[in-house]
Write an enzyme that holds these catalytic residues in place. Structure first.
Site, PDB file in Angstrom:
ATOM      1  N   HIS A 141       0.781  -1.275  -0.081  1.00 53.07           N
ATOM      2  CA  HIS A 141      -0.020   0.059  -0.002  1.00 53.07           C
ATOM      3  C   HIS A 141       0.832   1.153  -0.061  1.00 53.07           C
ATOM      4  O   HIS A 141       2.122   1.160   0.235  1.00 53.07           O
ATOM      5  CB  HIS A 141      -0.867   0.071   1.070  1.00 53.07           C
ATOM      6  CG  HIS A 141      -0.441   0.026   2.649  1.00 53.07           C
ATOM      7  ND1 HIS A 141       0.285  -0.684   3.048  1.00 53.07           N
ATOM      8  CD2 HIS A 141      -0.529   1.159   3.523  1.00 53.07           C
ATOM      9  CE1 HIS A 141       0.695  -0.529   4.178  1.00 53.07           C
ATOM     10  NE2 HIS A 141       0.402   0.534   4.518  1.00 53.07           N
ATOM     11  N   ASP A 193       6.066   4.566   5.205  1.00 50.53           N
ATOM     12  CA  ASP A 193       6.899   3.601   5.855  1.00 50.53           C
ATOM     13  C   ASP A 193       6.938   2.432   5.051  1.00 50.53           C
ATOM     14  O   ASP A 193       7.763   1.357   5.399  1.00 50.53           O
ATOM     15  CB  ASP A 193       6.329   3.344   7.230  1.00 50.53           C
ATOM     16  CG  ASP A 193       4.769   2.580   7.297  1.00 50.53           C
ATOM     17  OD1 ASP A 193       4.040   3.027   6.691  1.00 50.53           O
ATOM     18  OD2 ASP A 193       4.622   1.878   8.275  1.00 50.53           O
ATOM     19  N   ASP A 210      -0.414  -4.220   5.833  1.00 49.50           N
ATOM     20  CA  ASP A 210      -1.150  -3.773   7.008  1.00 49.50           C
ATOM     21  C   ASP A 210      -2.552  -3.988   7.045  1.00 49.50           C
ATOM     22  O   ASP A 210      -3.265  -3.854   5.929  1.00 49.50           O
ATOM     23  CB  ASP A 210      -0.932  -2.176   6.885  1.00 49.50           C
ATOM     24  CG  ASP A 210       0.477  -1.661   7.550  1.00 49.50           C
ATOM     25  OD1 ASP A 210       1.493  -2.619   7.616  1.00 49.50           O
ATOM     26  OD2 ASP A 210       0.792  -0.732   7.704  1.00 49.50           O
TER      27      ASP A 210
END
Length: 310
Positions: free
Chosen positions: A63, A67, A211
């Protein structure tokens, strides 16, 4: 075949952990690697990993949070300076192509190799003679994908001693038998692969999730996997906070691995609030749910063994 972690921190780097990136080192004959996510500083981590950018064949971005992404433009630019750097495929969510085009346009970057940016949709996204890669959308604050890498079964080893006893010397017939083809010998005999090729070698399944909150697609992607990489940003007991931020706890990662029937779980993407000792305590707690749980660490390597022959 092994995983090598280059960054295991969530959100921002710490003194001991860089932000997210993991390399899947491929078996012979490729001996290259695929990169999953590319947080800021990933190319610096690569310099200490033994992995060379001209051996990197594909990149998969889960995504577009920084980070997981901010190291990508610099890494792609640096790859130009590596001799033998061939074409490169980069897979990721919608918006990845525009992101890279914007940075390259305004910074004047000119790559010395062919770059193919592929914005993925759920389902099979890549297939060749050795691997199939599938993607499915997870539940996060931005569109986020997990990837399932399926190694195709490999033909068994040639019985070289038996071939020598038959008077068959190394040559084109060996290649045909190895490819599963029957051959006709000079004396008219027909030799089939079953006569001289050992049992096939089962493929491995590796699941690398971005995530996510706990979700059905995470279980589907991890189904019967030999190794699952799952984020564990928060401690058990912080499920409400984790849900608010689109993340999972250590316990929830273990529950996903258990529900999927996976063989092994490696957790990563740890909040900076947890030092190494705290991570080990949280892993010990997660093992009450899924016994084969391990914690990733920067530069940690996890060999992926081939499953036993059926």
């Amino acid at each position: 075949m092994q995983l090598k972690f280059l960054g295991t921190s969530a959100g921002r780097p710490t003194k001991t952990r860089n932000v997210t990136s993991v390399a899947l080192c491929l078996p012979e004959p490729q001996c290259g690697f695929w990169l999953f996510d590319c947080g800021e500083g990933t190319q610096h981590r690569l310099l200490h990993s033994g992995l060379k950018l001209n051996k990197m064949e594909r990149i998969f971005i889960t995504h577009l949070h920084g980070d997981h992404l901010y190291g990508l433009p610099g890494l792609l630019s640096s790859r130009t300076y590596f001799e033998g750097a061939g074409p490169l495929q980069v897979f990721g969510p919608a918006g990845l192509k525009a992101y890279l085009e914007c940075i390259f346009r305004y910074s004047g970057v000119h790559l010395g190799y062919e770059l193919d940016v592929i914005e993925v949709t759920p389902g099979e996204i890549s297939s060749d003679h050795r691997f199939v890669v599938e993607a499915a959308e997870l539940e996060h604050r931005l569109p986020c994908y997990g990837y399932r890498i399926i190694e195709r079964p490999q033909l068994g080893q040639l019985n070289l001693a038996a071939l020598a006893d038959m008077g068959i010397r190394p040559g084109p017939l060996y290649g045909k038998l190895k490819r599963g083809e029957a051959v006709t010998l000079e004396d008219g005999r027909t030799l089939t692969p079953a006569d001289v090729v050992g049992p096939s070698l089962p493929g491995r399944i590796v699941t690398i999730l971005g995530d996510t909150k706990p979700c059905d697609n995470a279980v589907t992607l991890a189904k019967d996997a030999d190794l699952v990489v799952h984020e564990a940003t928060f401690a058990g007991g912080m499920e409400e906070k984790a849900a608010n931020y689109g993340h999972s706890t250590f316990r929830q990662a273990a529950e996903i691995a258990l529900a999927a029937g996976a063989k092994r779980l490696v957790v990563t993407h740890f909040s900076s609030r947890f030092d190494d000792a705290a991570v080990q305590e949280l892993v010990a707690d997660a093992r009450h749910i899924f016994a084969n749980t391990e914690a990733a660490a920067d530069f940690a390597e996890f060999p992926i063994k081939r499953p036993a022959r059926e």
